[in-house]
Write an enzyme that holds these catalytic residues in place. Structure first.
Site, PDB file in Angstrom:
ATOM      1  N   TYR A  58      17.873 -57.293  24.522  1.00  0.00           N
ATOM      2  CA  TYR A  58      17.843 -57.945  23.212  1.00  0.00           C
ATOM      3  C   TYR A  58      19.209 -57.815  22.512  1.00  0.00           C
ATOM      4  O   TYR A  58      19.535 -58.608  21.644  1.00  0.00           O
ATOM      5  CB  TYR A  58      16.807 -57.261  22.304  1.00  0.00           C
ATOM      6  CG  TYR A  58      15.359 -57.628  22.541  1.00  0.00           C
ATOM      7  CD1 TYR A  58      14.943 -58.371  23.651  1.00  0.00           C
ATOM      8  CD2 TYR A  58      14.383 -57.207  21.634  1.00  0.00           C
ATOM      9  CE1 TYR A  58      13.607 -58.681  23.843  1.00  0.00           C
ATOM     10  CE2 TYR A  58      13.053 -57.513  21.804  1.00  0.00           C
ATOM     11  CZ  TYR A  58      12.655 -58.250  22.909  1.00  0.00           C
ATOM     12  OH  TYR A  58      11.328 -58.543  23.087  1.00  0.00           O
ATOM     13  N   GLY A  59      19.959 -56.785  22.897  1.00  0.00           N
ATOM     14  CA  GLY A  59      21.176 -56.418  22.163  1.00  0.00           C
ATOM     15  C   GLY A  59      22.249 -57.483  22.125  1.00  0.00           C
ATOM     16  O   GLY A  59      23.155 -57.439  21.299  1.00  0.00           O
ATOM     17  N   CYS A 118      20.631 -46.496  19.639  1.00  0.00           N
ATOM     18  CA  CYS A 118      20.125 -47.349  20.727  1.00  0.00           C
ATOM     19  C   CYS A 118      19.170 -46.506  21.557  1.00  0.00           C
ATOM     20  O   CYS A 118      19.422 -45.313  21.773  1.00  0.00           O
ATOM     21  CB  CYS A 118      21.281 -47.853  21.590  1.00  0.00           C
ATOM     22  SG  CYS A 118      20.747 -48.757  23.065  1.00  0.00           S
ATOM     23  N   THR A 119      18.103 -47.140  22.007  1.00  0.00           N
ATOM     24  CA  THR A 119      17.065 -46.423  22.771  1.00  0.00           C
ATOM     25  C   THR A 119      17.613 -45.650  23.967  1.00  0.00           C
ATOM     26  O   THR A 119      17.061 -44.622  24.344  1.00  0.00           O
ATOM     27  CB  THR A 119      16.040 -47.435  23.315  1.00  0.00           C
ATOM     28  OG1 THR A 119      16.749 -48.534  23.898  1.00  0.00           O
ATOM     29  CG2 THR A 119      15.110 -47.906  22.236  1.00  0.00           C
ATOM     30  N   HIS A 120      18.673 -46.182  24.588  1.00  0.00           N
ATOM     31  CA  HIS A 120      19.158 -45.584  25.841  1.00  0.00           C
ATOM     32  C   HIS A 120      20.078 -44.381  25.626  1.00  0.00           C
ATOM     33  O   HIS A 120      20.322 -43.620  26.545  1.00  0.00           O
ATOM     34  CB  HIS A 120      19.930 -46.618  26.657  1.00  0.00           C
ATOM     35  CG  HIS A 120      19.060 -47.698  27.242  1.00  0.00           C
ATOM     36  ND1 HIS A 120      18.296 -48.539  26.467  1.00  0.00           N
ATOM     37  CD2 HIS A 120      18.848 -48.066  28.529  1.00  0.00           C
ATOM     38  CE1 HIS A 120      17.650 -49.385  27.250  1.00  0.00           C
ATOM     39  NE2 HIS A 120      17.970 -49.126  28.501  1.00  0.00           N
ATOM     40  N   GLU A 178      20.363 -46.928  32.666  1.00  0.00           N
ATOM     41  CA  GLU A 178      19.310 -47.384  33.582  1.00  0.00           C
ATOM     42  C   GLU A 178      19.644 -47.023  35.026  1.00  0.00           C
ATOM     43  O   GLU A 178      18.771 -46.760  35.839  1.00  0.00           O
ATOM     44  CB  GLU A 178      19.078 -48.888  33.414  1.00  0.00           C
ATOM     45  CG  GLU A 178      18.541 -49.167  32.024  1.00  0.00           C
ATOM     46  CD  GLU A 178      17.852 -50.505  31.845  1.00  0.00           C
ATOM     47  OE1 GLU A 178      17.766 -51.281  32.807  1.00  0.00           O
ATOM     48  OE2 GLU A 178      17.393 -50.749  30.712  1.00  0.00           O
ATOM     49  N   ASP A 203       9.480 -51.912  22.615  1.00  0.00           N
ATOM     50  CA  ASP A 203      10.925 -51.993  22.834  1.00  0.00           C
ATOM     51  C   ASP A 203      11.216 -53.229  23.669  1.00  0.00           C
ATOM     52  O   ASP A 203      10.320 -53.830  24.263  1.00  0.00           O
ATOM     53  CB  ASP A 203      11.394 -50.724  23.564  1.00  0.00           C
ATOM     54  CG  ASP A 203      12.888 -50.750  23.845  1.00  0.00           C
ATOM     55  OD1 ASP A 203      13.654 -51.099  22.929  1.00  0.00           O
ATOM     56  OD2 ASP A 203      13.293 -50.452  24.985  1.00  0.00           O
ATOM     57  N   SER A 204      12.499 -53.565  23.759  1.00  0.00           N
ATOM     58  CA  SER A 204      12.912 -54.680  24.604  1.00  0.00           C
ATOM     59  C   SER A 204      12.676 -54.372  26.087  1.00  0.00           C
ATOM     60  O   SER A 204      12.645 -55.281  26.903  1.00  0.00           O
ATOM     61  CB  SER A 204      14.399 -54.951  24.385  1.00  0.00           C
ATOM     62  OG  SER A 204      15.136 -53.761  24.582  1.00  0.00           O
ATOM     63  N   CYS A 243      12.924 -50.122  19.292  1.00  0.00           N
ATOM     64  CA  CYS A 243      14.172 -50.806  19.604  1.00  0.00           C
ATOM     65  C   CYS A 243      15.046 -50.919  18.351  1.00  0.00           C
ATOM     66  O   CYS A 243      14.619 -51.460  17.323  1.00  0.00           O
ATOM     67  CB  CYS A 243      13.838 -52.200  20.132  1.00  0.00           C
ATOM     68  SG  CYS A 243      15.267 -53.156  20.605  1.00  0.00           S
ATOM     69  N   ASN A 244      16.267 -50.426  18.441  1.00  0.00           N
ATOM     70  CA  ASN A 244      17.189 -50.494  17.298  1.00  0.00           C
ATOM     71  C   ASN A 244      17.538 -51.938  16.965  1.00  0.00           C
ATOM     72  O   ASN A 244      17.663 -52.310  15.802  1.00  0.00           O
ATOM     73  CB  ASN A 244      18.468 -49.724  17.608  1.00  0.00           C
ATOM     74  CG  ASN A 244      18.252 -48.229  17.609  1.00  0.00           C
ATOM     75  OD1 ASN A 244      18.546 -47.555  16.641  1.00  0.00           O
ATOM     76  ND2 ASN A 244      17.697 -47.686  18.683  1.00  0.00           N
ATOM     77  N   THR A 245      17.715 -52.753  18.008  1.00  0.00           N
ATOM     78  CA  THR A 245      18.084 -54.149  17.788  1.00  0.00           C
ATOM     79  C   THR A 245      16.982 -54.878  17.031  1.00  0.00           C
ATOM     80  O   THR A 245      17.246 -55.665  16.117  1.00  0.00           O
ATOM     81  CB  THR A 245      18.376 -54.834  19.143  1.00  0.00           C
ATOM     82  OG1 THR A 245      19.314 -54.026  19.867  1.00  0.00           O
ATOM     83  CG2 THR A 245      18.932 -56.217  18.959  1.00  0.00           C
TER      84      THR A 245
HETATM   85  N1  DGL Z   1      16.389 -51.303  23.171  1.00  0.00           N
HETATM   86  C1  DGL Z   1      17.678 -51.791  22.767  1.00  0.00           C
HETATM   87  C2  DGL Z   1      18.120 -51.080  21.472  1.00  0.00           C
HETATM   88  O1  DGL Z   1      17.680 -49.989  21.139  1.00  0.00           O
HETATM   89  C3  DGL Z   1      18.710 -51.584  23.871  1.00  0.00           C
HETATM   90  C4  DGL Z   1      18.495 -52.505  25.072  1.00  0.00           C
HETATM   91  C5  DGL Z   1      18.622 -53.970  24.751  1.00  0.00           C
HETATM   92  O2  DGL Z   1      19.742 -54.447  24.467  1.00  0.00           O
HETATM   93  O3  DGL Z   1      17.592 -54.643  24.761  1.00  0.00           O
HETATM   94  O4  DGL Z   1      18.907 -51.617  20.739  1.00  0.00           O
END
Ligand code: DGL
Length: 269
Positions: free
Chosen positions: A44-45, A187-189, A155, A12-13, A75-77
């Site tokens: 990363y988003g 999104c992961t969060h 976070e 993940d990012s 990571c979705n991005t």
């Molecule tokens: N991990 C990113 C996602 O799932 C979220 C955090 C980021 O923007 O890096 O898209």
């Protein structure tokens, strides 16, 4: 030749992908897992697709060098902008991503023809969920909403206080008159807001799809199909590219338990 005792690589990012690691540990407790969080370059988003792709390929190389038997793009991005390149770089090693997995769960209810998606700006602008859903059924209406503020709130641990509730309303009220029957947490969060979101949505019957749980189920199915399930592992090893202390402090919130060690690695060496 891939063997069962090799670890699963998850990346993940940053820290958010620990929600995926948590779901994978729950579904596959006997697997060894190597997690990489790119804490030096998160988020990363808000970055360009080219940049995200370059970072993701460096991490893929790192995980392949660690001898993983499968790669999970948490990571979705990254899933939105680099999936094909990662699959190509991984060769024989199977690669699964959260967008494909989340889509499969969402389209699994045939009468749900109105699906909502929330994610980072990168994920929403890429329209990767829209395309992925339409590849299954082009008649489904997809409503997207970017929710960039939810990453820092998660976070910070602000998942159900006044600020979180107001922010969630700011983003989710958009869905009030859209008639969505399913909402994908893209999104992961966002799994951290899973308990709060149903109170915010006008229609309380909306089905929430947690793509972390979806990819864990897909990983189990894939390993079973390939006869690659481990029965003797269970170790979890974390690598980050910066600030291991902060990662360590926040880990419990995302993973549901504390971490023992977090190693720092530099990918450009
Ligand atoms: N991990 C990113 C996602 O799932 C979220 C955090 C980021 O923007 O890096 O898209």
């Amino acid at each position: 030749m891939i063997n069962k005792n090799q670890p699963i690589g998850i990346f993940d990012s940053g820290i958010g992908g620990l929600t995926v690691a948590k779901a994978v540990i729950d579904a596959l407790p006997d697997e060894d897992i190597i997690y990489f969080g790119d804490t030096a370059r998160v988020p990363y988003g808000i970055k360009s697709e080219e940049t995200v792709r370059a970072y993701a390929l460096e991490i893929t190389k790192f995980l392949l060098n660690k001898g993983v038997k499968m790669i999970l793009i948490a990571c979705n991005t990254v899933s939105a902008s680099a999936k094909e390149e990662i699959i190509e770089a991984a060769g024989d090693i199977p690669v699964l991503d959260v967008i494909t997995a989340g889509t499969r769960t969402a389209v699994g209810i045939p009468e749900h023809k109105n699906i909502g998606v929330i994610g980072t700006l990168g994920t929403v602008n890429s329209r990767a969920y829209v395309e992925s859903i339409h590849a299954f059924d082009s008649t489904i209406n997809v409503e997207q909403q970017a929710c960039p503020m939810l990453v820092p709130l998660a976070e910070e641990g602000w998942i159900d206080n006044e600020v979180a509730i107001q922010t969630l309303h700011h983003y989710l009220d958009h869905f009030d008159d859209t008639g969505i029957q399913t909402l994908i947490l893209g999104c992961t969060h966002y799994p951290l807001f899973k308990e709060t979101i149903p109170h915010i949505l006008k229609d309380k019957k909306v089905k929430i799809v947690d793509s972390a749980e979806s990819i864990a189920r897909s990983a189990k199915l894939k390993l079973t199909e390939l006869d690659l399930l481990n029965t003797k592992g269970g170790k979890f090893h974390c690598y980050v590219s910066d600030r291991p202390q902060r990662f360590h402090e926040l880990a419990e919130r995302f993973l549901g338990k504390g971490l023992t060690t977090v190693d720092v690695v530099s990918l450009d060496k």
